[in-house]
Design an enzyme around this catalytic site. Structure first.
Site, PDB file in Angstrom:
ATOM      1  N   GLU A  20       0.821  -1.215   0.000  1.00  7.00           N
ATOM      2  CA  GLU A  20       0.000   0.000   0.000  1.00  7.00           C
ATOM      3  C   GLU A  20       0.858   1.269   0.000  1.00  7.00           C
ATOM      4  OE1 GLU A  20      -3.869  -0.522   2.443  1.00  7.00           O
ATOM      5  OE2 GLU A  20      -2.372  -1.808   3.376  1.00  7.00           O
ATOM      6  N   SER A 146      -6.367  -2.703   1.582  1.00  5.25           N
ATOM      7  CA  SER A 146      -6.727  -2.136   0.274  1.00  5.25           C
ATOM      8  C   SER A 146      -7.268  -3.178  -0.695  1.00  5.25           C
ATOM      9  CB  SER A 146      -5.520  -1.422  -0.366  1.00  5.25           C
ATOM     10  OG  SER A 146      -5.244  -0.239   0.329  1.00  5.25           O
ATOM     11  N   TYR A 214      -9.655   3.117  -5.240  1.00  5.86           N
ATOM     12  CA  TYR A 214      -8.704   4.181  -5.588  1.00  5.86           C
ATOM     13  C   TYR A 214      -8.772   4.680  -7.022  1.00  5.86           C
ATOM     14  CZ  TYR A 214      -6.824   2.389  -1.267  1.00  5.86           C
ATOM     15  OH  TYR A 214      -6.704   1.972   0.018  1.00  5.86           O
ATOM     16  N   ARG A 253     -10.585   2.806  11.867  1.00  8.70           N
ATOM     17  CA  ARG A 253     -11.827   2.517  11.141  1.00  8.70           C
ATOM     18  C   ARG A 253     -12.122   1.032  11.226  1.00  8.70           C
ATOM     19  NH1 ARG A 253     -10.881   3.013   5.401  1.00  8.70           N
ATOM     20  NH2 ARG A 253     -12.090   1.111   5.373  1.00  8.70           N
ATOM     21  N   ASP A 255     -14.477  -1.950   9.295  1.00  7.78           N
ATOM     22  CA  ASP A 255     -15.355  -2.284   8.178  1.00  7.78           C
ATOM     23  C   ASP A 255     -16.318  -3.383   8.626  1.00  7.78           C
ATOM     24  OD1 ASP A 255     -14.035  -0.481   6.585  1.00  7.78           O
ATOM     25  OD2 ASP A 255     -12.656  -1.968   5.741  1.00  7.78           O
ATOM     26  N   GLU A 268     -13.103  -6.178   9.574  1.00 12.36           N
ATOM     27  CA  GLU A 268     -11.700  -5.930   9.922  1.00 12.36           C
ATOM     28  C   GLU A 268     -11.557  -4.558  10.541  1.00 12.36           C
ATOM     29  OE1 GLU A 268      -8.934  -4.590   7.221  1.00 12.36           O
ATOM     30  OE2 GLU A 268     -10.382  -3.383   6.125  1.00 12.36           O
ATOM     31  N   ASN A 270      -8.923  -1.165  10.751  1.00 15.94           N
ATOM     32  CA  ASN A 270      -7.801  -0.453  10.119  1.00 15.94           C
ATOM     33  C   ASN A 270      -7.267   0.526  11.148  1.00 15.94           C
ATOM     34  OD1 ASN A 270      -8.161  -1.355   7.230  1.00 15.94           O
ATOM     35  ND2 ASN A 270     -10.190  -0.539   7.680  1.00 15.94           N
ATOM     36  N   GLY A 274      -6.905   5.170   5.297  1.00 17.25           N
ATOM     37  CA  GLY A 274      -6.565   6.183   4.295  1.00 17.25           C
ATOM     38  C   GLY A 274      -6.863   7.592   4.787  1.00 17.25           C
TER      39      GLY A 274
HETATM   40  N1  LIG Z   1     -17.173 -11.628   4.001  1.00 18.14           N
HETATM   41  C1  LIG Z   1     -17.364 -10.745   3.028  1.00 18.14           C
HETATM   42  N2  LIG Z   1     -18.495 -10.788   2.263  1.00 18.14           N
HETATM   43  C2  LIG Z   1     -18.689  -9.911   1.253  1.00 18.14           C
HETATM   44  N3  LIG Z   1     -17.794  -8.960   0.914  1.00 18.14           N
HETATM   45  C3  LIG Z   1     -16.658  -8.868   1.630  1.00 18.14           C
HETATM   46  C4  LIG Z   1     -16.381  -9.752   2.715  1.00 18.14           C
HETATM   47  N4  LIG Z   1     -15.182  -9.454   3.233  1.00 18.14           N
HETATM   48  C5  LIG Z   1     -14.722  -8.413   2.511  1.00 18.14           C
HETATM   49  N5  LIG Z   1     -15.596  -8.054   1.547  1.00 18.14           N
HETATM   50  C6  LIG Z   1     -15.385  -6.964   0.575  1.00 18.14           C
HETATM   51  O1  LIG Z   1     -13.982  -6.809   0.361  1.00 18.14           O
HETATM   52  C7  LIG Z   1     -13.538  -5.513   0.786  1.00 18.14           C
HETATM   53  C8  LIG Z   1     -12.174  -5.614   1.439  1.00 18.14           C
HETATM   54  O2  LIG Z   1     -12.224  -6.483   2.545  1.00 18.14           O
HETATM   55  P1  LIG Z   1     -11.632  -6.096   3.974  1.00 18.14           P
HETATM   56  O3  LIG Z   1     -11.806  -7.270   4.878  1.00 18.14           O
HETATM   57  O4  LIG Z   1     -12.211  -4.805   4.423  1.00 18.14           O
HETATM   58  O5  LIG Z   1     -10.076  -5.962   3.683  1.00 18.14           O
HETATM   59  P2  LIG Z   1      -9.085  -4.747   3.342  1.00 18.14           P
HETATM   60  O6  LIG Z   1      -8.098  -4.756   4.452  1.00 18.14           O
HETATM   61  O7  LIG Z   1      -8.442  -5.089   2.065  1.00 18.14           O
HETATM   62  O8  LIG Z   1      -9.913  -3.489   3.271  1.00 18.14           O
HETATM   63  C9  LIG Z   1     -14.634  -5.040   1.732  1.00 18.14           C
HETATM   64  O9  LIG Z   1     -14.629  -3.626   1.777  1.00 18.14           O
HETATM   65  C10 LIG Z   1     -15.885  -5.642   1.119  1.00 18.14           C
HETATM   66  O10 LIG Z   1     -16.325  -4.861   0.004  1.00 18.14           O
HETATM   67 MG   LIG Z   2     -11.354  -2.899   4.525  1.00 16.56          MG
END
Ligand SMILES: Nc1ncnc2c1ncn2[C@@H]1O[C@H](COP(=O)(O)OP(=O)(O)O)[C@@H](O)[C@H]1O
Ligand SMILES: [Mg+2]
Length: 308
Positions: A20, A146, A214, A253, A255, A268, A270, A274
């Site tokens: 990243e 990311s 991005y 943050r 998610d 997850e 963060n 960003g």
């Molecule tokens: N279990 C899930 N079901 C559906 N979509 C998911 C799931 N996990 C992640 N995503 C999608 O993938 C994106 C990135 O996953 P995330 O776990 O937030 O990792 P990163 O650290 O790359 O942001 C999320 O913002 C979401 O759009």
């Molecule tokens: Mg994420």
């Protein structure tokens, strides 16, 4: 703005060596410019280009390094050794937050809902994984951000390619149950949740992937997020517990998703999200009256409590 003199000389840590790096250079530049506009004596510091021992010349550090090396406790440990106050989460919380599996284990142990998952190794019986999680799943590198190296898998025969893609980025790979529903992100400032943002990637992408994050400008950011006031509060309280459970501090943050039955699932955390002017934490902070510059100063102010 003589008030900014209280910060002394500030290193804005940006760049680094993770996948990243490019995002961090953008975030770091935005933070640097905001601090300079606010009268802070700030300088860019890229640990990829300079020895971290040179940090002794600074009074405090604003960490805008994303990913491994910068968001995982390593640089935080260096700063602890050098006795330099820094923004955000400490060594342990950073190390946990960078590891999606360790984060989930802590949330599970704290009775917080997180999407079911399995670690995938060479020896994993994929049929058993599918039996446990169902299809689709999302394959993720455990220590990336990311959306790097992630894919949605809908058919058994697509597992191998998805696992190979994730393995190119990380020795540890996981499969997570695909949550069909709405995606939200919950930002934190001064350890407290800000208004929830709903993320709506365009219909032609499977999820909020690197490109959607991005390189496209057609992701919709809902703020207000469309949840009822009571549901938004529930999600904020859930995320606050999740933030504190992993030892995250100051700003960051989480998610999360809401499935079609209305259940929330944590994805997850963060600890260094960003920070470009169009990033999510600045959007959430703006909703409660913080300009981008005021947000950067507020985050930096958190380092004053740590000073002697
Ligand atoms: N279990 C899930 N079901 C559906 N979509 C998911 C799931 N996990 C992640 N995503 C999608 O993938 C994106 C990135 O996953 P995330 O776990 O937030 O990792 P990163 O650290 O790359 O942001 C999320 O913002 C979401 O759009
Ligand atoms: Mg994420």
């Amino acid at each position: 703005m003589s008030n900014a003199a209280k910060f002394g000389k500030v290193a804005v840590l940006l760049g680094g060596k993770s996948a990243e790096r490019a995002v961090s250079l953008d975030s770091g530049q935005a933070v640097l410019e905001a601090l300079l506009r606010s009268g802070v004596q700030a300088e860019a510091f890229d640990p990829q280009e300079r020895s971290v021992t040179e940090l002794v010349a600074y009074d405090r550090a604003f960490i805008v390094l994303h990913g491994r090396g910068g968001e995982d406790g390593q640089i935080q440990g260096v700063l602890e050794w050098l006795n330099i106050p820094y923004t955000g989460t400490g060594v342990q919380g950073s190390a946990i937050g960078m590891d999606k599996v360790k984060t989930k284990q802590i949330w599970q142990g704290s009775d917080l809902p997180t999407a079911p998952y399995r670690i995938i190794t060479k020896d994993t019986d994929l049929d058993a994984v599918i039996a446990d999680l169902g299809l689709p799943v999302i394959i993720k590198p455990v220590h990336e951000g990311s959306s790097v190296g992630m894919s949605k898998v809908e058919k058994t025969e697509d597992f191998a390619a998805a696992i190979a893609k994730a393995t190119a980025h990380d020795a540890v790979v996981m499969a997570e149950k695909w949550i069909t529903g709405r995606e939200f992100t919950i930002s934190f400032l001064n350890g407290q949740p800000l208004p929830v943002i709903r993320l709506q990637p365009p219909a032609d992408v499977a999820f909020y992937d690197y490109e959607a994050k991005y390189q496209r400008n057609d992701v919709e950011y809902g703020i207000p997020c469309g949840l009822s006031e009571a549901e938004e509060k529930t999600l904020q309280v859930l995320c606050l517990r999740a933030f504190q459970a992993v030892g995250a501090e100051g700003w960051g943050r989480i998610d999360a998703m809401q499935d079609e039955q209305g259940n929330f699932w944590l994805l997850e955390v963060n600890t260094v999200p960003g920070m470009t002017s169009h990033s999510l934490v600045p959007k959430a902070a703006q909703a409660v009256g913080y300009s981008f510059d005021a947000l950067c100063v507020a985050i930096l102010e958190q380092t004053l409590a740590a000073s002697v």
